[in-house]
Write a protein that holds these residues in place. Structure first.
Motif, PDB file in Angstrom:
ATOM      1  N   CYS A   4     -11.761  10.064 -19.247  1.00 52.68           N
ATOM      2  CA  CYS A   4     -12.047  11.512 -18.982  1.00 52.68           C
ATOM      3  C   CYS A   4     -10.786  12.332 -18.842  1.00 52.68           C
ATOM      4  O   CYS A   4      -9.629  11.667 -18.591  1.00 52.68           O
ATOM      5  CB  CYS A   4     -12.340  11.358 -17.325  1.00 52.68           C
ATOM      6  SG  CYS A   4     -12.549  12.941 -16.656  1.00 52.68           S
ATOM      7  N   CYS A   7      -9.174  13.114 -14.933  1.00 56.40           N
ATOM      8  CA  CYS A   7      -8.744  12.189 -14.136  1.00 56.40           C
ATOM      9  C   CYS A   7      -7.758  11.034 -14.857  1.00 56.40           C
ATOM     10  O   CYS A   7      -7.067  10.156 -14.424  1.00 56.40           O
ATOM     11  CB  CYS A   7      -9.816  11.169 -13.154  1.00 56.40           C
ATOM     12  SG  CYS A   7     -10.900  10.388 -14.189  1.00 56.40           S
ATOM     13  N   ASN A  10     -11.418   7.256 -15.576  1.00 55.48           N
ATOM     14  CA  ASN A  10     -12.748   6.663 -15.844  1.00 55.48           C
ATOM     15  C   ASN A  10     -13.142   6.923 -17.490  1.00 55.48           C
ATOM     16  O   ASN A  10     -12.759   7.918 -17.838  1.00 55.48           O
ATOM     17  CB  ASN A  10     -13.536   7.322 -15.080  1.00 55.48           C
ATOM     18  CG  ASN A  10     -13.142   7.240 -13.337  1.00 55.48           C
ATOM     19  OD1 ASN A  10     -12.581   6.331 -13.130  1.00 55.48           O
ATOM     20  ND2 ASN A  10     -13.618   8.225 -12.709  1.00 55.48           N
ATOM     21  N   CYS A  31     -15.521  12.457 -16.807  1.00 57.05           N
ATOM     22  CA  CYS A  31     -16.571  11.363 -16.193  1.00 57.05           C
ATOM     23  C   CYS A  31     -17.420  11.821 -14.986  1.00 57.05           C
ATOM     24  O   CYS A  31     -17.281  12.951 -14.584  1.00 57.05           O
ATOM     25  CB  CYS A  31     -15.439  10.083 -15.436  1.00 57.05           C
ATOM     26  SG  CYS A  31     -14.707  10.856 -13.985  1.00 57.05           S
ATOM     27  N   CYS A  34     -15.645  13.476 -11.955  1.00 53.27           N
ATOM     28  CA  CYS A  34     -14.998  14.576 -11.988  1.00 53.27           C
ATOM     29  C   CYS A  34     -15.970  15.672 -12.312  1.00 53.27           C
ATOM     30  O   CYS A  34     -15.675  17.085 -12.040  1.00 53.27           O
ATOM     31  CB  CYS A  34     -14.063  14.393 -13.258  1.00 53.27           C
ATOM     32  SG  CYS A  34     -12.493  13.376 -12.928  1.00 53.27           S
TER      33      CYS A  34
HETATM   34 ZN    ZN Z   1     -12.734  11.947 -14.441  1.00 49.40          ZN
END
Ligand code: ZN
Ligand code: ZN
Length: 228
Positions: A4, A7, A10, A31, A34
């Protein structure tokens, strides 16, 4: 496995359906967690002036004040997402820390909206000042427009920067001078335009940009921002 972009922890579960139909959305880079952070605005019920998220389509309080207290013409802005904390965080990292790859998260979503709004319209990004450009190395709005035709028709006047503005007294600042000019030798007479900016906050930036285009004789102006 893709990670992702937001972030950077993930992984992104690739959904076969999304890949097959090539959904032009922000979801490819985010992800599951998010994705939930960014709240989309439904254009059917948004404020017709500024594009703010609302449950019923009517002029919001800010836009009503805008009409009442000034002779300013209302903008016709479409905003894609709410300017919530995650969005603020996104801009903090994208603009102020200059993480250029973050443009990818919303690039496709913005371009999809431009296709819907901008049929035969000249796409005009709101510019950044020369100082900002030197510090950041890019115009965050143009980052979203990568790969499509647009016209960088506006420039920020050389003597104008946000810094110089912040030193002014409050009253002078509220008077808010025109920061933009049209690039020389551009003819926009009778053209329909679509202004693109990152965030709609007070509407002042888009108001000034629209004013320059109106003075250049354009036939109509709409605007699109990522957030409101
Ligand atoms: Zn994320
Ligand atoms: Zn409004």
């Amino acid at each position: 496995m893709k990670i992702c972009l937001f972030c950077q922890q993930n992984s992104i579960e690739s959904n076969l359906f999304e890949w097959l139909f090539d959904f032009a959305s922000h979801e490819k880079y985010l992800c599951q967690t998010c994705r939930q952070l960014f709240v989309p605005i439904d254009p059917q019920t948004a404020c017709p002036g500024c594009g703010r998220k609302q449950s019923v389509r009517k002029l919001c309080r800010d836009c009503q004040c805008w009409i009442k207290n000034s002779s300013r013409q209302l903008l016709n802005n479409r905003a894609l997402f709410c300017y919530n904390l995650p969005m603020k965080n996104f801009f903090e990292r994208y603009k102020f820390r200059g993480d250029y790859q973050l443009r990818l998260i919303f690039q496709r979503r913005i371009q999809q909206a431009i296709k819907q709004l901008g049929n035969k319209r000249v796409i005009i990004p709101v510019p950044v000042s020369a100082t900002t450009w030197q510090q950041r190395g890019f115009n965050q709005v143009e980052g979203f427009l990568e790969g499509i035709d647009y016209l960088a028709a506006l420039t920020v006047k050389p003597d104008f920067s946000k810094d110089s503005q912040s030193h002014k007294k409050r009253r002078q600042r509220l008077a808010s001078p025109q920061p933009f000019t049209l690039k020389p030798q551009l003819n926009l007479q009778q053209q329909a335009c679509l202004l693109i900016d990152d965030v709609y906050t007070t509407g002042r930036t888009l108001y000034h940009a629209s004013k320059v285009l109106q003075n250049a004789g354009v036939s109509s102006i709409k605007s699109l921002t990522l957030a409101r």
